[in-house]
Motif scaffolding. Structure first.
Motif, PDB file in Angstrom:
ATOM      1  N   UNK A  98       0.908  -1.131  -0.081  1.00  0.00           N
ATOM      2  CA  UNK A  98      -0.014   0.110   0.104  1.00  0.00           C
ATOM      3  C   UNK A  98       0.798   1.334   0.068  1.00  0.00           C
ATOM      4  N   UNK A  99       1.753   1.172   0.806  1.00  0.00           N
ATOM      5  CA  UNK A  99       2.630   2.436   0.752  1.00  0.00           C
ATOM      6  C   UNK A  99       3.535   2.703  -0.486  1.00  0.00           C
ATOM      7  N   UNK A 100       4.056   1.470  -0.975  1.00  0.00           N
ATOM      8  CA  UNK A 100       4.756   1.624  -2.274  1.00  0.00           C
ATOM      9  C   UNK A 100       3.632   2.086  -3.190  1.00  0.00           C
ATOM     10  N   UNK A 101       2.493   1.741  -3.252  1.00  0.00           N
ATOM     11  CA  UNK A 101       1.657   2.377  -4.318  1.00  0.00           C
ATOM     12  C   UNK A 101       1.495   3.795  -3.979  1.00  0.00           C
ATOM     13  N   UNK A 102       1.497   4.327  -2.657  1.00  0.00           N
ATOM     14  CA  UNK A 102       1.120   5.722  -2.560  1.00  0.00           C
ATOM     15  C   UNK A 102       2.268   6.638  -3.125  1.00  0.00           C
ATOM     16  N   UNK A 103       3.467   5.860  -2.882  1.00  0.00           N
ATOM     17  CA  UNK A 103       4.728   6.649  -3.138  1.00  0.00           C
ATOM     18  C   UNK A 103       4.728   6.816  -4.723  1.00  0.00           C
ATOM     19  N   UNK A 104       4.679   5.539  -5.711  1.00  0.00           N
ATOM     20  CA  UNK A 104       4.574   5.456  -6.828  1.00  0.00           C
ATOM     21  C   UNK A 104       3.609   6.552  -7.480  1.00  0.00           C
ATOM     22  N   UNK A 105       2.498   6.320  -6.875  1.00  0.00           N
ATOM     23  CA  UNK A 105       1.392   7.380  -7.634  1.00  0.00           C
ATOM     24  C   UNK A 105       1.814   8.677  -7.236  1.00  0.00           C
ATOM     25  N   UNK A 106       2.386   9.451  -6.288  1.00  0.00           N
ATOM     26  CA  UNK A 106       2.797  10.583  -6.098  1.00  0.00           C
ATOM     27  C   UNK A 106       3.905  10.877  -6.979  1.00  0.00           C
ATOM     28  N   UNK A 107       4.768   9.903  -7.287  1.00  0.00           N
ATOM     29  CA  UNK A 107       5.804  10.186  -8.224  1.00  0.00           C
ATOM     30  C   UNK A 107       5.326  10.443  -9.854  1.00  0.00           C
ATOM     31  N   UNK A 108       4.358   9.543 -10.057  1.00  0.00           N
ATOM     32  CA  UNK A 108       3.545   9.701 -11.328  1.00  0.00           C
ATOM     33  C   UNK A 108       3.043  11.086 -11.286  1.00  0.00           C
TER      34      UNK A 108
END
Length: 171
Positions: A98-108
């Motif tokens: 979940x945290x990885x997805x949040x970081x990846x979405x923020x980066x995108x």
């Protein structure tokens, strides 16, 4: 390491020169260490700054303020190449998917916002160039040539174009 060196006991000028050279070598070693420590401190400060920026962007993502925050921090992003490596580090250090997805979405989203800002800046520059060309053309003679000083007619034509470009505001 000895920082103080006496050369009173040295025999002659040659002995004093040898001691002075040793002292100069020691000073250079100290200076090199201080420079290295300062460089390390600056590197750590830049990393900490980028980590704070990543955290700020993550918080802004949660409150739907990311575009405003990225826009206000765009200078930091363009001046330091470490931002994306810190995002990658944050992604790798994430606790769970979940945290990885949040970081990846923020980066995108940050990347998309940066691209939009760059596109808008390019459009603004193109509009400014076109506007300048219209103003300059208004000051040119029939052959498209410029002669300074401009005569009153050429100045009037340029003023009129500037006023039209500014939507009729006074210049």
């Amino acid at each position: 390491m000895t920082y103080m060196c006496r050369y009173d006991d040295a025999k002659g000028d040659q002995g004093k020169q040898l001691h002075l050279k040793q002292l100069a070598d020691q000073v250079m070693i100290i200076v090199e260490r201080l420079v290295a420590e300062r460089r390390d401190d600056e590197t750590l400060q830049r990393i900490a700054l980028m980590d704070r920026l990543v955290e700020e962007f993550l918080q802004a993502s949660k409150s739907n303020q990311l575009k405003q925050v990225v826009s206000s921090k765009i200078g930091m992003l363009t001046q330091d190449n470490n931002f994306w490596s810190r995002v990658a580090h944050r992604y790798e250090a994430a606790q769970g998917e979940d945290e990885k997805q949040i970081v990846a979405a923020m980066a995108r989203n940050v990347q998309s916002i940066c691209q939009d800002i760059a596109k808008q800046a390019g459009q603004t520059a193109e509009q400014a160039e076109a506007s300048l060309q219209r103003v300059m053309a208004a000051g040119a003679n029939e052959k498209g040539e410029w002669f300074l000083p401009l005569n009153d007619d050429e100045m009037q034509r340029m003023r009129k174009v500037v006023e039209e470009e500014d939507g009729g505001s006074d210049q």
